[in-house]
Design an enzyme around this catalytic site. Structure first.
Site, PDB file in Angstrom:
ATOM      1  N   TRP A 470       0.810  -1.221   0.000  1.00  0.00           N
ATOM      2  CA  TRP A 470       0.000   0.000   0.000  1.00  0.00           C
ATOM      3  C   TRP A 470       0.843   1.271   0.000  1.00  0.00           C
ATOM      4  O   TRP A 470       0.329   2.348   0.209  1.00  0.00           O
ATOM      5  CB  TRP A 470      -0.923  -0.014   1.231  1.00  0.00           C
ATOM      6  CG  TRP A 470      -1.793  -1.219   1.297  1.00  0.00           C
ATOM      7  CD1 TRP A 470      -3.062  -1.334   0.780  1.00  0.00           C
ATOM      8  CD2 TRP A 470      -1.487  -2.490   1.882  1.00  0.00           C
ATOM      9  NE1 TRP A 470      -3.555  -2.596   1.014  1.00  0.00           N
ATOM     10  CE2 TRP A 470      -2.605  -3.341   1.691  1.00  0.00           C
ATOM     11  CE3 TRP A 470      -0.366  -3.004   2.549  1.00  0.00           C
ATOM     12  CZ2 TRP A 470      -2.647  -4.653   2.151  1.00  0.00           C
ATOM     13  CZ3 TRP A 470      -0.392  -4.312   2.992  1.00  0.00           C
ATOM     14  CH2 TRP A 470      -1.523  -5.125   2.789  1.00  0.00           C
ATOM     15  N   ASP A 471       2.140   1.145  -0.213  1.00  0.00           N
ATOM     16  CA  ASP A 471       3.076   2.275  -0.164  1.00  0.00           C
ATOM     17  C   ASP A 471       3.080   2.932   1.205  1.00  0.00           C
ATOM     18  O   ASP A 471       3.098   4.160   1.327  1.00  0.00           O
ATOM     19  CB  ASP A 471       2.738   3.313  -1.251  1.00  0.00           C
ATOM     20  CG  ASP A 471       3.890   4.290  -1.486  1.00  0.00           C
ATOM     21  OD1 ASP A 471       4.976   4.081  -0.923  1.00  0.00           O
ATOM     22  OD2 ASP A 471       3.684   5.269  -2.216  1.00  0.00           O
ATOM     23  N   TYR A 472       3.075   2.119   2.250  1.00  0.00           N
ATOM     24  CA  TYR A 472       3.187   2.630   3.614  1.00  0.00           C
ATOM     25  C   TYR A 472       4.657   2.651   4.060  1.00  0.00           C
ATOM     26  O   TYR A 472       4.978   2.338   5.203  1.00  0.00           O
ATOM     27  CB  TYR A 472       2.365   1.765   4.570  1.00  0.00           C
ATOM     28  CG  TYR A 472       0.868   1.984   4.490  1.00  0.00           C
ATOM     29  CD1 TYR A 472       0.342   3.210   4.142  1.00  0.00           C
ATOM     30  CD2 TYR A 472      -0.019   0.952   4.779  1.00  0.00           C
ATOM     31  CE1 TYR A 472      -1.026   3.417   4.066  1.00  0.00           C
ATOM     32  CE2 TYR A 472      -1.393   1.145   4.720  1.00  0.00           C
ATOM     33  CZ  TYR A 472      -1.886   2.382   4.362  1.00  0.00           C
ATOM     34  OH  TYR A 472      -3.252   2.586   4.307  1.00  0.00           O
ATOM     35  N   ASP A 473       5.546   3.009   3.117  1.00  0.00           N
ATOM     36  CA  ASP A 473       6.954   3.111   3.485  1.00  0.00           C
ATOM     37  C   ASP A 473       7.119   4.128   4.612  1.00  0.00           C
ATOM     38  O   ASP A 473       6.331   5.057   4.755  1.00  0.00           O
ATOM     39  CB  ASP A 473       7.805   3.495   2.281  1.00  0.00           C
ATOM     40  CG  ASP A 473       7.360   4.783   1.614  1.00  0.00           C
ATOM     41  OD1 ASP A 473       6.150   5.059   1.606  1.00  0.00           O
ATOM     42  OD2 ASP A 473       8.217   5.511   1.107  1.00  0.00           O
ATOM     43  N   TRP A 592      -1.098   7.052   0.402  1.00  0.00           N
ATOM     44  CA  TRP A 592       0.360   7.088   0.441  1.00  0.00           C
ATOM     45  C   TRP A 592       0.936   8.460   0.782  1.00  0.00           C
ATOM     46  O   TRP A 592       2.142   8.601   0.995  1.00  0.00           O
ATOM     47  CB  TRP A 592       0.967   6.573  -0.856  1.00  0.00           C
ATOM     48  CG  TRP A 592       0.215   6.861  -2.126  1.00  0.00           C
ATOM     49  CD1 TRP A 592      -0.479   5.961  -2.863  1.00  0.00           C
ATOM     50  CD2 TRP A 592       0.111   8.107  -2.823  1.00  0.00           C
ATOM     51  NE1 TRP A 592      -1.027   6.562  -3.981  1.00  0.00           N
ATOM     52  CE2 TRP A 592      -0.674   7.880  -3.976  1.00  0.00           C
ATOM     53  CE3 TRP A 592       0.589   9.390  -2.598  1.00  0.00           C
ATOM     54  CZ2 TRP A 592      -0.982   8.886  -4.896  1.00  0.00           C
ATOM     55  CZ3 TRP A 592       0.282  10.405  -3.500  1.00  0.00           C
ATOM     56  CH2 TRP A 592      -0.492  10.145  -4.633  1.00  0.00           C
TER      57      TRP A 592
END
Length: 795
Positions: A470-473, A592
């Site tokens: 989910w692009d939770y970098d 994001w």
């Protein structure tokens, strides 16, 4: 006395216009409402649309039933709105404002309907007056802060302790200090006098960003000189008292797709011996020697640059005449696919640096390797390649660091006592497909990692999202603070904000949670050729913007765009913050952007108060099968946030979840500022931040200071006098707030948005405290700037 009939032509014209409005509105509500019913949504809209349509036709015919039917529908609408809004202001505005305005028109025009002669219209006029007063009161109420958590009386505060000295007269580190608390010990500006702040000077870089470029640097100030960088990597120094330019250095960087520079390093070789000096490879510099104090920065074409802090002259001993190529050992790097956007970290004479990679373009992008270089010579001291831990310096000849591994694009933190550097780790590319990821990538993506700064070996790591799709970098700088333990002592803590809106509180020596973290089950039914984690970690520390979406939380300026958002919501897949992406539209919330992004949080070290700002912008995404995506891309049918994700079975289509008016589909606020008591881990206060003065429907500025709360990109600064300085909103202001109450004490007008963090220092020339903010515009508007602005009390 009975009302006299108005002129017949006016009756026809006025009711014709009103009837057309009611009919058109009714048809739109009826069509959308039927679609919503088919999707299992609210039963209100279709009957209401039918009633408005009939009411509109009858109104055009001047039939009294048209007025009565509309008023009856309005009463039902009021009851429905109250039952679904919990009496909250913003949902009520969306549900009732436009219907109320139409109800006033119907009531005032009742004499134009063909009622029986002799009828009194006094009661409708009184009702119209009451409704008008309600509309006015609601409009006035919209200018008042709608607190999420009102300030507490007599909170149980207890200070912990800073890890090292906070920022003082100088602001020599990007986050205020190596621990990133963004706390200043200065007290010249106070809640009592901060309202007197005025512009002191403005410096213009001469480089106005366009498109995706970003002028977002947080400058440094040391001994009367203020240092920064532009989005093209040009370095500059100005007089911190006057803003007059002292020197610039242009490394002639070129070739990138996401140019920005968030900060630079100030390095004093006399105060911090480098490994080359300790080993006797180079002699210690004289205090006044060229480059004994230096500015070090990365460029948008992946080089390290070091120049003398006083003159801007290149440091000859650093790399090749002041420049070192970061592409060594990286293998193929396509133009713009690898460079560092954030300030590197420095400690014990080492520059520790990661890199930004081009999100979602393809698999096997440049490595996320972390490297440490000697601050005097740029010699490589160690490398941490999580894909191949055996590589501790350069990879073997003809090979490269492990490609496609999770990277660190944000700013690290450093604890000199423990000798640990803390890494906010991102994802293996691409972000939304992980079927190809290695075990190492799965283990370290979206984590915080502690490395020994002298050896680059891992001390511990903690993952904030398992198998992140989910692009939770981890975008925020970790923040280090000795938190109160409730027994008069302290705990060595690291606080890690995340895009998820959760903040993980860990023991920075061991990586163990000091506030419980729960593994909770999440959906796993995505596409067949992907794997999913059955659980995800949830911190029990206060979270922000994490309440699940629902149909009733859909919002709009009117019922029509609210209905559009309801239909899109019910037509998409949403099962909470870890809903797996499929080939059907899927809502990701938080999106994001965050939650919390690279601005991180700040901590008032004297009182143990954390300040948190967040973003609330859902994303609607879907996977597109490879062959179909490639055909779409070839014909130009992809748009918006499309991403190729080449080398995977899918491409990606993603857009922000907005109404046709360009307004987020969920109810406000869309960005907040909050305070957390680190003694009790309770929220002290929480409020929307930002007005619609410089934003609005269709991107048109409204000019109205309604504090609806807009996305906040950037961070805050705390001072020992109890002030919080914050910009980062979509309106053109920098604000000062009371750290205890959240009360706005001052705001300074900016020429464009300031999408970054402020800083503060004392000028050695005048002894005045300055607050400085970079003003480069924000992503919500095409208007950009090249300003750095300073504010101070009048001389």
């Amino acid at each position: 006395m009975l009302d006299q009939p108005i002129d017949k032509p006016w009756k026809k014209v006025s009711l014709l216009i009103l009837g057309l409005i009611l009919t058109a509105t009714g048809l739109a509500l009826l069509g959308g409402g039927l679609r919503l019913l088919m999707l299992g949504g609210s039963i209100y809209f279709a009957p209401a649309g039918l009633a408005l349509t009939v009411s509109g036709v009858l109104t055009i015919l001047r039939k009294p039933a048209g007025a009565l039917l509309y008023l009856a529908t309005f009463v039902v609408t009021v009851l429905w709105a109250l039952s679904t809004s919990a009496f909250a202001l913003w949902p009520l505005i969306s549900d009732l404002m436009a219907p109320a305005v139409l109800a006033v028109a119907v009531l005032l025009l009742m004499p134009a309907y063909k009622f029986k002669p002799g009828r009194s219209y006094k009661a409708p006029r009184i009702a119209a007056g009451v409704l008008t007063l309600g509309i006015i009161a609601t409009f006035v109420g919209a200018f008042q802060t709608q607190w999420i958590v009102k300030p507490q009386d007599n909170p149980d505060l207890a200070s912990g302790a800073g890890v090292s000295a906070p920022a003082d007269e100088n602001w020599a580190v990007w986050g205020g200090n190596a621990e990133g608390t963004r706390f200043s010990s200065l007290t010249q500006l106070t809640p009592e006098n901060v309202a007197q702040l005025e512009p002191a000077w403005t410096y213009r870089t001469g480089e106005v960003p366009v498109g995706g470029e970003g002028h977002i640097v947080v400058p440094l100030q040391v001994d009367g000189m203020l240092y920064g960088c532009t989005h093209t990597s040009r370095l500059f120094a100005v007089d911190s008292e006057t803003g007059e330019e002292i020197w610039t250095f242009d490394p002639d960087a070129e070739g990138n797709i996401f140019p920005r520079c968030r900060g630079v390093i100030y390095y004093d070789a006399n105060a911090d011996q480098s490994p080359a000096e300790r080993d006797g490879d180079v002699e210690a510099l004289d205090v006044d020697a060229l480059c004994s104090r230096r500015i070090i920065s990365s460029t948008v074409d992946a080089r390290l640059v070091a120049v003398d802090a006083l003159t801007g002259e290149p440091c000859a001993e650093f790399g090749e005449n002041g420049i070192f190529d970061l592409r060594n050992g990286m293998g193929e790097i396509k133009t713009g696919y690898y460079f560092q956007t954030s300030s590197p970290t420095v400690g014990r004479g080492l520059i520790v640096i990661g890199g930004w990679v081009h999100d979602n373009a393809e698999v096997g992008e440049p490595s996320g390797v972390i490297r440490a270089f000697d601050a005097r010579t740029a010699e490589l001291v160690w490398a941490w390649d999580l894909g191949d831990p055996s590589i501790t310096l350069l990879p073997p000849p003809g090979e490269s660091y492990s490609r496609g591994t999770p990277n660190v694009w944000s700013t690290m933190s450093y604890d000199d006592t423990l000798g640990l550097v803390y890494l906010p780790v991102g994802n293996a590319t691409p972000d939304f497909w992980g079927g190809h990821r290695s075990d190492a990538a799965n283990e370290y993506s979206s984590s915080i990692v502690a490395l020994n700064i002298e050896t680059g070996r891992e001390a511990w790591h903690f993952q904030t999202t398992h198998h992140d799709l989910w692009d939770y970098d981890v975008a925020s700088q970790p923040v280090l603070y000795d938190a109160p333990d409730g027994n008069g002592g302290t705990i060595p803590a690291v606080y890690q904000p995340t895009k998820r809106g959760h903040i993980f509180a860990l023991n920075r020596e061991t990586g163990e949670p000091i506030v419980p973290v729960e593994e909770r089950p999440v959906p796993t039914d995505g596409v067949d050729n992907e794997t999913y984690s059955p659980t995800q970690p949830y911190s029990t520390f206060p979270s922000f913007g994490t309440e699940e979406l629902s149909e009733n939380r859909m919002w709009g300026a009117t019922l029509l765009d609210q209905l559009y958002c309801r239909v899109r919501f019910k037509g998409a897949r949403y099962e909470g913050d870890f809903t797996p992406l499929t080939t059907d539209p899927t809502i990701i919330y938080p999106g994001w952007s965050g939650g919390m992004n690279w601005g991180s949080v700040s901590i008032n070290e004297d009182e143990g108060i954390m300040i948190v700002n967040d973003i609330r912008l859902p994303i609607i995404s879907r996977l597109i099968e490879r062959e179909t995506y490639d055909e779409m891309a070839e014909s130009g049918d992809t748009h918006g946030g499309a991403a190729a994700m080449a080398g995977t079975p899918y491409g990606l289509q993603q857009d922000r979840f907005m109404s046709p008016l360009g307004i987020p589909c969920q109810e406000p606020p869309f960005g907040t500022l909050s305070a957390v008591n680190l003694n009790t881990n309770d929220v002290l206060w929480s409020k929307p931040l930002g007005t619609i003065k410089d934003a609005g429907p269709l991107g048109i500025a409204t000019g109205i200071n309604i504090p609806i709360g807009l996305p906040t990109l950037g961070g805050s600064v705390n001072t020992a006098s109890g002030l919080v300085f914050m910009a980062g909103t979509q309106d053109y202001y920098i604000r000062a707030l009371d750290v205890h109450t959240g009360e706005e004490l001052w705001k300074g007008r900016l020429p464009v948005g300031g999408e970054t963090s402020p800083m503060t220092y004392v000028s050695p020339e005048s002894g005045r405290q300055f607050v400085v903010i970079t003003v480069g515009g924000n992503r919500a508007t095409p208007i950009r700037g090249d300003y750095i602005m300073a504010f101070a009390l009048p001389e």
